[in-house]
Design an enzyme around this catalytic site. Structure first.
Site, PDB file in Angstrom:
ATOM      1  N   LYS A  61     -45.152 -24.938 -19.688  1.00  0.00           N
ATOM      2  CA  LYS A  61     -46.580 -24.632 -19.816  1.00  0.00           C
ATOM      3  C   LYS A  61     -47.264 -24.514 -18.460  1.00  0.00           C
ATOM      4  CE  LYS A  61     -47.738 -26.150 -24.448  1.00  0.00           C
ATOM      5  NZ  LYS A  61     -48.683 -26.913 -25.254  1.00  0.00           N
ATOM      6  N   LYS A 118     -38.456 -18.791 -28.776  1.00  0.00           N
ATOM      7  CA  LYS A 118     -39.083 -19.511 -29.882  1.00  0.00           C
ATOM      8  C   LYS A 118     -40.300 -18.739 -30.410  1.00  0.00           C
ATOM      9  CE  LYS A 118     -41.588 -23.020 -28.807  1.00  0.00           C
ATOM     10  NZ  LYS A 118     -42.137 -24.251 -28.249  1.00  0.00           N
ATOM     11  N   LYS A 149     -47.344 -19.630 -30.704  1.00  0.00           N
ATOM     12  CA  LYS A 149     -48.743 -19.224 -30.819  1.00  0.00           C
ATOM     13  C   LYS A 149     -49.160 -18.359 -29.653  1.00  0.00           C
ATOM     14  CE  LYS A 149     -49.935 -23.735 -32.741  1.00  0.00           C
ATOM     15  NZ  LYS A 149     -50.562 -25.027 -32.585  1.00  0.00           N
TER      16      LYS A 149
END
Ligand code: TYM
Length: 348
Positions: free
Chosen positions: A118, A210, A213
């Site tokens: 992230k 993966k 969102k």
């Protein structure tokens, strides 16, 4: 010491709830209600660890908190028999997270792969909250001394860190825990529940990534609010390889896209991947995708419709969250009183 069995899990209100969140987590939340006392949390304090431009600002956060609560309920979580609430309403999460900031070691957090993903290349500019995120997650779980945490594969490392924190707290304060009448250990070593054919749902555009969102392509995922047409289009366009489906599960290795779609079918139908291949082994993807569209629309269509209905009445959702937070706080306050005594803080 035997701990009372309790399930806790959380979902971030960051928009675009998708099939991975449903199959990896929320569907499991629903199933576990039959056998455990469950606490399901909209982790709004975790949502603000990324830059404001990413979480979307106050109005969007409020909307997303209600949407996740609506998703829990639309999928079948019962907020009367179990607890549904948003994290920021129970101050114990932040309080216990601070204690854990002082228990967890820098070296432990430096190993967290989610932070690395992230924060990306611009680590200096990541928030301190993003770095300490796993300690807040440990606090979420241990504030309720939860014994079981249903999550997708991507959260495994965080649950392992939660166990390390619990263990270190139990060791560091061993004598005090004993003196205050809590036996040998105050926190349980929580078990992650990562089971079934859908613990890691992959992107429809790239079977090695993966489903997430934050993927810029909406075609990479099925959102829980997608209508039947969108679901059908996304499945039909999903990347595949040219071979027919294998008859045995072993034939799915090195075929990530095929493996992913078979796993999704299995999870939606509550059967194993082997069962799916018994029916579809030798079929072309066009036929299999047709069946998957029918199944996905039948299972997800009503959930999306119910979510849309629920979010039209924010007052009702807020009432559920306030009621859930009141009940969560009763448990959390007990834990925090004990933690304060164990650490040696003076309290009223
Ligand atoms: P979050 O909000 O990213 O995701 C919510 C849940 O969905 C699962 N999930 C997936 N499962 C299968 N395939 C996928 N592609 C996929 N994408 C997401 C996640 O594993 C998760 O179970 N840190 C957590 C939130 C959290 C939490 C907690 C969870 C905060 N405190 C305490 C459990 C207990 C997170 O970011 O999940």
């Amino acid at each position: 010491m035997a701990f009372k069995e309790r399930v806790f899990s959380g979902v971030q209100p960051t928009g675009n709830l998708h099939l991975g969140n449903y199959l990896g987590a929320i569907k499991r939340f629903v199933e576990l209600q039959a056998n455990y006392d469950c606490i399901y949390c909209v982790v709004d304090m975790h949502a603000i660890t990324v830059p404001l431009s990413v979480w979307g600002g106050p109005a969007e956060l409020t909307r997303n908190i209600r949407e996740v609560a609506a998703a829990f309920i639309a999928c079948g979580v019962d907020p009367k028999r179990h607890i549904v609430f948003n994290q920021s309403q129970v101050s114990g999460h932040a309080e216990l997270a601070w204690v854990f900031n002082c228990v967890a070691r820098l070296g432990w957090l430096n190993r967290m792969t989610q932070f690395k993903d992230k924060a990306g290349k611009d680590r200096e500019n990541a928030s301190v909250g993003l770095y300490a995120y796993p300690n807040l997650m440990a606090a979420d779980i241990l504030l309720y001394r939860a014994t079981h945490v249903p999550v997708g594969e991507d959260q495994k490392q965080h649950v392992e860190l939660t166990r390390d924190i619990a263990q270190k707290f139990n060791n560091d304060f061993h004598e005090s825990i004993h003196q205050h009448g809590h036996g040998e250990a105050f926190f349980p070593l929580t078990e992650p529940l990562i089971q079934g054919p859908a613990t890691r749902i992959m992107s429809f555009r790239d079977g090695t990534k993966k489903m997430s969102k934050s993927d810029p392509s909406d075609y990479s995922r099925i959102n829980l609010t997608d209508d039947a047409d969108a679901i059908a289009q996304k499945i039909r366009k999903a990347k595949t390889d040219p071979e027919p489906l294998p008859s045995e599960q072993a034939g799915l290795t090195k075929r990530p896209e095929a493996d992913n779609l078979v796993g999704i079918y299995a999870a939606l139908a509550d059967i194993t991947k082997g069962d799916v291949l018994k029916d579809f082994g030798g079929s072309q993807f066009s036929a299999f995708k047709g069946a998957l569209v029918d199944l996905a629309v039948a299972k997800l269509g009503p959930i999306g419709a119910e979510m849309k209905r629920l979010v039209r009445d924010p007052t009702a959702i807020d009432a559920v969250l306030v009621d859930g937070a009141d009940r969560a706080r009763t448990i959390a306050d007990e834990t925090m009183k004990a933690v304060k005594d164990i650490v040696g803080f003076v309290r009223r």
